[in-house]
Design a protein around this motif. Structure first.
Motif, short mmCIF file in Angstrom:
data_model
loop_
_atom_site.label_atom_id
_atom_site.label_comp_id
_atom_site.label_asym_id
_atom_site.label_seq_id
_atom_site.Cartn_x
_atom_site.Cartn_y
_atom_site.Cartn_z
N PHE A 1 37.37 38.87 38.90
CA PHE A 1 37.37 37.55 37.54
C PHE A 1 36.27 36.75 38.00
O PHE A 1 36.32 35.65 38.30
N PRO A 2 35.22 37.20 37.39
CA PRO A 2 33.90 36.46 37.55
C PRO A 2 33.93 34.92 36.90
O PRO A 2 33.30 34.11 37.34
N SER A 3 34.74 34.66 35.72
CA SER A 3 34.79 33.47 35.35
C SER A 3 35.58 32.42 36.01
O SER A 3 35.31 31.26 35.82
N ILE A 4 36.46 32.97 36.89
CA ILE A 4 36.98 31.98 37.73
C ILE A 4 36.41 31.77 39.19
O ILE A 4 36.01 32.57 39.97
N LYS A 5 36.06 30.13 39.43
CA LYS A 5 35.30 30.07 40.58
C LYS A 5 36.30 29.48 41.48
O LYS A 5 35.59 28.80 42.54
N ARG A 6 37.49 29.17 41.52
CA ARG A 6 38.36 28.48 42.35
C ARG A 6 39.57 29.08 42.89
O ARG A 6 40.00 30.00 42.14
N MET A 7 39.90 29.07 44.15
CA MET A 7 40.92 29.70 44.76
C MET A 7 41.68 28.80 45.45
O MET A 7 41.21 27.79 46.08
N THR A 8 42.91 29.19 45.68
CA THR A 8 43.99 28.55 46.70
C THR A 8 44.34 29.78 47.54
O THR A 8 44.72 30.91 46.92
#
Ligand code: SF4
Lengths: 116, 521
Positions: free
Chosen positions: B126-133
């Motif tokens: 998911f290259p457009s997502i740069k945040r993770m929990t």
């Protein structure tokens, strides 16, 4: 006379306990501050005295106090018959009762937890 | 203390202190069950675990984030998509679920490598997502995997990403509430203050303890925007990760679900001096009070009043239509936590329902203080009930409906008591004025459903009545109503649309030019 005062305090207590949330913060020190802040300001509004609201915290207490004072005035017609001294006495009794229900007499074992 | 002893729990004597009846003259100093304690062995609790509370309740409603569980796939899968916290980015956080899929061999040899590989793979997918929990579970916590170290390693290798680590394994508390607590504190410790927001209004709030169940948050944000208020962040429904890093810049924290999110509000007050205003977004009177208070805080009470007047005029006649048909119906109000006090008095006052019992799965004594204060006399209050107690209570109280979760709800159906899903709703949103009418309609539909009426016939014992004709819902509900009510021109059934949320997303709002000098970061 005493009975009438008690009955009136209970009417106000019933309103607060059913309709408000501010008296139920999770720790006793917060409940003390909330009860003191909001009920003192409510008394001042009802007695048409100046109310401090310069800091964000005071302003937040004031918001709940304005709402409470309006509710008391519109719901309890006997409120309009009281003079300032009587209002102060009534509000002191109300504060004592709310402090008892939410702090001193509370069975909530988490009130004294030192952390949030 | 007016404890209530369940027959089915006689073999678990400790349970006695977890149920009370609010008798005549009782108040919370004499009638309060124990709460937020470890479940007593032998009592089959309906609670969730602390991992579930952290991830599935609070973390996952954040919309622009990959939510990764470090553990066996079952931990994350079990509650995948049972929540309905929608978002305005095509429900990214609901559509995908991620777990590192730990197996027995990882328990022996460790799973840190596996974790790192999963994190990188997920970001690449998911290259457009740069945040993770990132969430610890029982298995990964017990073997001591250092997930903080792995997160730090990845962030060093991929500087464009940001990872939040939540150490709240399933055993980290008596219930999901332990997880709510842990994630609140972890978020403020790790992330708040890291981002400086663009301030666009004189009036800036965080909306806290709101999870956008079927669009609740979007309804409330619509009101706030109409008032010219900037909602800097929502903790956490439909909330954005980076907005939540800038919570320190709000002027006011408007707190809805104090059970799950009061911790972060208390800490924001201590650390940044932001006051906490507790509100109720359910019901006409509480909703109006809440809007008015927020308006008062900013000196824009007139804007709040305009919304209150318009919405009340539009929806009150519809609420009254349902109230006439719901009056006197008995309810067991059995949600997870905060709804027991959000709803206890207002479904009585505004819909005429009689609350015969309240319970909470993961609430604390503070929630019971609020709930019991708001209930009428005679209400049975139960903390952390087990399934048999629920059944015994329903047999004793004979409710017309219960509001609860999916699992106890299905149990209720088996004894022919209809239920509404108090956590995920039926046809929500239920917040706001229109939402409250939708809730009333769902209650009406459940109680008067013709199918439910058919289920009341026990065909193993009774003859199927062939002479009775099929009755529609309205025929059943209006049977004992006066002509004055049934033909009233002032009352009407719900007239809203199936989907009331999509149109809010493209809406434009009045421009209230800011008076103060605003920051532009
Ligand atoms: S209790 Fe532990 S193993 Fe079970 S779902 Fe929660 S984290 Fe996973």
């Amino acid at each position: 006379m005493e009975d009438m005062m008690k009955d009136r305090v209970e009417q106000l207590v019933d309103y607060i306990m059913k309709k408000c949330l501010w008296q139920f913060h999770s720790r006793s020190w917060d409940r003390e501050k909330q009860n003191e802040g909001i009920l003192t300001k409510t008394m001042q509004i009802l007695c048409e005295e100046p109310v401090k609201k310069e800091t964000p915290t005071d302003k937040c207490y004031w918001v709940d106090a304005v709402y409470l004072a309006d509710a008391f005035k519109s719901r309890y017609s006997w409120m309009a018959t009281l003079d300032k001294e009587e209002i102060k006495l009534l509000m002191q009794e109300l504060k004592d009762r709310i402090d008892y229900l939410t702090i001193k007499g509370s069975l909530n074992a988490e009130l004294t937890d030192p952390h949030y | 203390m007016p404890y209530h002893k369940f027959k089915c729990s006689e073999c678990i004597p400790e349970r006695e202190k977890h149920a009370v009846v609010k008798g005549p003259g009782e108040d919370i100093t004499s009638a309060l069950p124990l709460g937020y304690l470890n479940t007593i062995p032998g009592s089959i609790s309906e609670r969730g675990c602390a991992y579930c509370g952290a991830k599935h309740v609070i973390g996952t409603p954040m919309k622009d984030v990959i939510h990764m569980s470090h553990g066996p796939v079952g931990c994350t899968y079990d509650t995948w998509q049972t929540k309905r916290y929608i978002s305005d980015n095509d429900n990214f956080q609901l559509k995908y679920t991620y777990a590192t899929d730990m197996k027995e061999k990882h328990i022996i040899f460790g799973a840190e490598k596996l974790l790192k590989q999963n994190i990188i793979e997920a970001f690449k997918a998911f290259p457009s997502i740069k945040r993770m929990t990132l969430y610890q579970t029982c298995a990964s916590a017990l073997i001591g995997d250092d997930i903080n170290a792995i997160a730090a390693e990845v962030m060093e290798e991929m500087p464009e990403v940001d990872i939040f680590v939540c150490n709240s394994p399933g055993f980290g508390g008596p219930s999901q509430s332990g997880g709510h607590h842990k994630i609140n504190i972890a978020w403020i410790n790790q992330k708040v203050g890291n981002v400086e927001p663009k301030i666009t209004s004189d009036y800036v709030i965080n909306y806290v303890g709101e999870y956008n169940i079927q669009g609740d948050q979007e309804v409330m944000v619509d009101y706030f925007k109409k008032m010219g208020i900037q909602v800097l962040s929502t903790f956490t429904g439909n909330g954005s990760y980076d907005d939540l890093r800038s919570m320190h810049r709000a002027h006011l924290n408007v707190l809805e679900c104090a059970r799950s999110a009061e911790y972060i509000c208390n800490e924001l007050k201590v650390r940044y001096g932001t006051p906490r205003l507790d509100i109720d977004g359910f019901g006409f009177e509480p909703m109006s009070a809440s809007l008015r208070k927020v308006g008062l805080f900013f000196g824009i009470e007139d804007r709040a009043q305009a919304i209150i007047d318009e919405e009340t005029a539009k929806w009150k006649p519809e609420l009254e239509w349902y109230k006439e048909r719901l009056k006197g119906k008995k309810v067991c109000l059995w949600p997870g936590g905060s709804k027991l006090w959000h709803w206890a008095h207002v479904i009585h006052d505004e819909m005429g329902l009689e609350v015969v019992s309240v319970y909470t799965k993961f609430g604390h004594q503070g929630d019971m203080e609020k709930g019991i204060s708001r209930c009428e006399e005679g209400t049975l209050a139960i903390d952390d009930p087990n399934e048999l107690e629920g059944l015994e209570a329903m047999e004793m109280l004979k409710p017309d409906i219960i509001f609860t979760g999916k699992r106890p709800g299905e149990v209720a159906k088996k004894i022919r008591v209809p239920y509404l899903n108090a956590h995920a709703y039926h046809n929500g949103p239920w917040k706001g004025y229109e939402g409250w009418v939708r809730f009333a309609r769902d209650i009406y539909n459940a109680i008067y459903s013709p199918i439910h009426q058919l289920s009341l016939v026990d065909i193993s014992k009774e003859e199927i009545p062939t002479e009775t004709k099929f009755l529609t819902q309205k025929m059943i509900s209006d049977m004992n109503l006066s002509e004055e009510v049934t033909s009233s021109k002032d009352l009407r059934e719900y007239t809203g649309k199936y989907d009331i949320i999509s149109e809010l997303r493209g809406k434009t709002y009045p421009d209230f030019p800011a008076q103060k000098k605003l920051s532009a970061v």
